[in-house]
Design an enzyme around this catalytic site. Structure first.
Site, mmCIF file in Angstrom:
data_model
loop_
_atom_site.group_PDB
_atom_site.id
_atom_site.type_symbol
_atom_site.label_atom_id
_atom_site.label_comp_id
_atom_site.label_asym_id
_atom_site.label_seq_id
_atom_site.Cartn_x
_atom_site.Cartn_y
_atom_site.Cartn_z
ATOM 1 N N CYS A 479 3.415 3.884 4.486
ATOM 2 C CA CYS A 479 4.429 3.456 3.504
ATOM 3 C C CYS A 479 3.839 3.206 2.117
ATOM 4 O O CYS A 479 4.455 3.552 1.099
ATOM 5 C CB CYS A 479 5.177 2.223 4.004
ATOM 6 S SG CYS A 479 4.139 0.878 4.568
ATOM 7 N N ASP A 603 13.129 2.471 -0.042
ATOM 8 C CA ASP A 603 12.392 2.222 1.202
ATOM 9 C C ASP A 603 11.666 3.483 1.672
ATOM 10 O O ASP A 603 12.293 4.482 2.028
ATOM 11 C CB ASP A 603 13.375 1.756 2.286
ATOM 12 C CG ASP A 603 12.677 1.131 3.483
ATOM 13 O OD1 ASP A 603 11.492 1.445 3.700
ATOM 14 O OD2 ASP A 603 13.328 0.336 4.188
ATOM 15 N N HIS A 605 10.149 3.895 4.418
ATOM 16 C CA HIS A 605 10.108 3.986 5.878
ATOM 17 C C HIS A 605 11.180 4.927 6.439
ATOM 18 O O HIS A 605 11.262 5.111 7.654
ATOM 19 C CB HIS A 605 10.280 2.586 6.494
ATOM 20 C CG HIS A 605 9.244 1.604 6.029
ATOM 21 N ND1 HIS A 605 9.456 0.769 4.956
ATOM 22 C CD2 HIS A 605 8.002 1.338 6.482
ATOM 23 C CE1 HIS A 605 8.381 0.019 4.770
ATOM 24 N NE2 HIS A 605 7.477 0.349 5.684
#
Length: 652
Positions: A479, A603, A605
């Site tokens: 990440c 994000d 992820h």
């Protein structure tokens, strides 16, 4: 001047299409040259304001160096736009000062075009304390000067400019032979070169020159329109009627609108893809042979003074013009394109003449529509030594100042220049190679829910990097790498860097090279954090970073004010790392009075495909509160967090 319903003269209004800040944020005191298109736009309409930079004395704006100003602005303005007035910013006395910029603008316009303006001109003052504008209007040279009554700021000014007009572009490569006697003096060489340039300009209307006019790249459902115009037939086209039925008219009367696609790109996309009618200059050297009915080739001999040397002058002309949609294209070529080519020849002559006997400058024109500006402008760069050369940097800095652009970001580099026809090529290439990286996904998300908050957001474009992208399985460990790639893409898209966004392995190699990691780190699945990101940005880009530490996720709302200042002044994406998770922060919405705030999170992820709707609906790019309405904490209370705030390089 307009007449009122009762027949009386109505006081003129000043229409301003340029942003308020381009005028009101000018240094005090200053002189602005007002730019409009009196031939194609309503009278007393201002499309842009250019700062005066050259002065004769300490009197500043009251004593501009008009010859120097004219030389610089002549190369900047595209044909179709004109000087329509002047404005003193910071004046305290309208009665004594307003007529002076009107007079100066008229003199500048005469130096630019060789004649006094036949259109209305405006001169005025901006009150330093209130920002109010008062102005005088002269309908034509020698006419009565009257005070205007109303200043109208344009509604969707970019749209009005593009709906009313279009761009024409002409590129011309020249190789001009210059014969120099061995005993010629420098003044004689300059005279020969000037004569060569003048004869080249005159030949643009000669019988051997034709102009192929074509629309932008045709789409699958639109035909490709083109006509050929002959140079010696363009001297009598100024009185052509406006065409309303091009299918039954000669090529001379075909209007510009016939060459443009039905669907045109708006101002928001013009910097990536500009629609322009293409003008190609053709040379027919066999014209006299074809008239005589002969097919025998002929050889012409041009004796050169002996002994003499030959220098070949390479010139690359590239001009833009602005025209109304209904103007006959023959008139546009005759009165805009050909004079524009002649202007650029003259400008290049002045730049080359002092270096004729040494290394010839490699002059290349580029066209720009920088943020905050609505009209295209042209800059001619000497590309011999690259963009980082000191003279080139100083030239760009002066252009930034003249145009009122910020001095801490590259907006006039060659990579910022307009591209023509790129949209169609990009669409075709993307259909073959699959979808490209998503850009600026936050623009599609709903509001944050912070009542009375002030949003401070990323300034510029970025690409969304996330888990499993590029076929790399980094689920569970990559990440921070993905956040770094998004940050790197921001620097690249803002033209601060031309290097490719690094892969995971390349990021690891950098950390090994600087001694932060052991060689075994390369190819591993080890995490990295804010400190490692700062090392990579420094090594690859020379970018400095600021790091904020907080002991718990609960403390992050306390940093909202500091983060808001970062986005307002630096505008770069921020990496947030806490525990084993990393996010990219694109902005904050903060109510200083109540303390309520939200974080705009991108994000990394996400593991799905690049489906914008799925990303937005799934909350992978969304406003997040530290604690939501159900009492759930987004940031972990028992983890410390590091925030990496990359700094914007101070460069143009």
């Amino acid at each position: 001047m307009e007449n009122a319903a009762d027949g009386s003269r109505r006081s003129p209004s000043l229409r301003l299409l340029c942003p308020k800040k381009s005028i009101l944020s000018s240094p005090l005191p200053s002189l602005l040259w007002l730019v409009g298109s009196p031939r194609f736009l309503q009278p007393v309409t201002v499309a842009a304001a250019l700062r005066c930079l050259r002065f004769l004395s300490d009197d500043g704006p009251f004593s501009p160096d008009l010859p120097h100003e004219a030389d610089e602005i002549r190369g900047l303005l595209v044909r179709g736009f004109d000087i329509v007035g002047g404005l003193f910013v910071g004046s305290a006395n309208f009665e004594s000062d307003a007529s002076r910029p009107l007079e100066l603008a008229g003199e500048l316009r005469q130096r630019l075009f060789g004649e006094r303006a036949s259109h209305g001109m405006v001169g005025g003052c901006v009150d330093a304390s209130t920002g109010d504008i008062r102005f005088l209007v002269s309908e034509s040279e020698g006419s009565e000067v009257v005070e205007g009554q109303e200043v109208l700021w344009g509604d969707e000014p970019g749209r009005s400019l593009l709906e009313k007009g279009c761009l024409l572009r002409c590129e011309l490569q020249l190789q001009l032979p210059l014969y120099l006697p061995s005993d010629e003096t420098m003044s004689g060489i300059e005279a020969r070169f000037s004569s060569l340039i003048e004869s080249t300009a005159a030949n643009l209307r000669g019988p051997h020159v034709s102009y192929l006019v074509e629309g932008p790249t045709a789409t699958f459902d639109e035909s490709h329109h083109s006509v050929i115009l002959h140079g010696n037939n363009l001297n009598s086209v100024s009185q052509l009627p406006i065409n309303t039925n091009t299918n039954k008219c000669s090529a001379k009367i075909v209007s510009c609108s016939e060459f443009l696609p039905t669907k045109r790109h708006d101002l928001s996309s013009i910097r990536e893809n500009a629609d322009a009618i293409q003008i190609t200059v053709l040379s027919n050297q066999s014209l006299n042979i074809s008239k005589a009915g002969s097919t025998v080739p002929m050889l012409k001999y041009f004796p050169a003074p002996a002994p003499a040397s030959l220098r070949v002058i390479d010139l690359k002309l590239d001009i833009l013009c602005y025209s109304s949609m209904d103007l006959p294209v023959a008139v546009a070529v005759s009165e805009l394109v050909i004079p524009g080519l002649a202007d650029q020849l003259s400008i290049m002559k002045k730049a080359i003449v002092s270096e004729l006997l040494t290394q010839q400058p490699q002059l290349c024109p580029y066209h720009f529509v920088p943020p905050g500006l609505l009209i295209p402008l042209t800059a001619i760069y000497d590309t011999r030594y690259g963009e980082i050369e000191e003279k080139q940097s100083e030239l760009r800095r002066n252009l930034h100042f003249r145009l009122g652009l910020p001095l801490d970001r590259p907006l006039l580099r060659t990579s910022n220049a307009l591209t023509f026809g790129a949209m169609e090529m990009r669409d075709r290439s993307s259909s073959k190679s699959g979808s490209s990286l998503l850009r600026d996904v936050h623009k599609e998300i709903p509001s944050s829910g912070v009542s009375g908050g002030i949003m401070s957001l990323i300034d510029g474009s970025y690409e969304y990097y996330h888990y499993l992208h590029d076929g790399i399985d980094d689920n569970g460990w990559g990440c921070a790498y993905r956040s770094l790639q998004t940050i790197m893409s921001w620097y690249r898209l803002q033209q601060y860097s031309s290097i490719n966004v690094p892969s995971h392995r390349e990021i690891q190699q950098v950390l090994v090279e600087i001694g932060d990691k052991d060689p075994s780190f390369i190819g591993s699945r080890e995490w990295i954090g804010a400190i490692e990101l700062s090392f990579v940005l420094d090594k690859l880009l020379g970018a400095s970073c600021k790091i904020i530490n907080v002991r718990s996720g609960d403390e992050l709302p306390e940093k909202c004010r500091e983060l808001a200042i970062h986005f307002e002044t630096q505008g770069t994406p921020v990496m947030i790392g806490g525990g084993v998770l990393a996010y990219t922060l694109l902005g904050v919405d903060y109510n200083e009075a109540s303390g309520d705030c939200a974080f705009l999170i991108l994000d990394p992820h996400y593991t799905g495909g690049d489906d914008l709707k799925k990303i937005v609906n799934g909350g992978w790019c969304a406003w997040k509160k530290s604690v939501d309405s159900k009492g759930r904490s987004f940031f972990l209370k028992d983890k410390f967090y590091n925030l990496l705030l990359p700094q914007r390089p101070n460069m143009v």
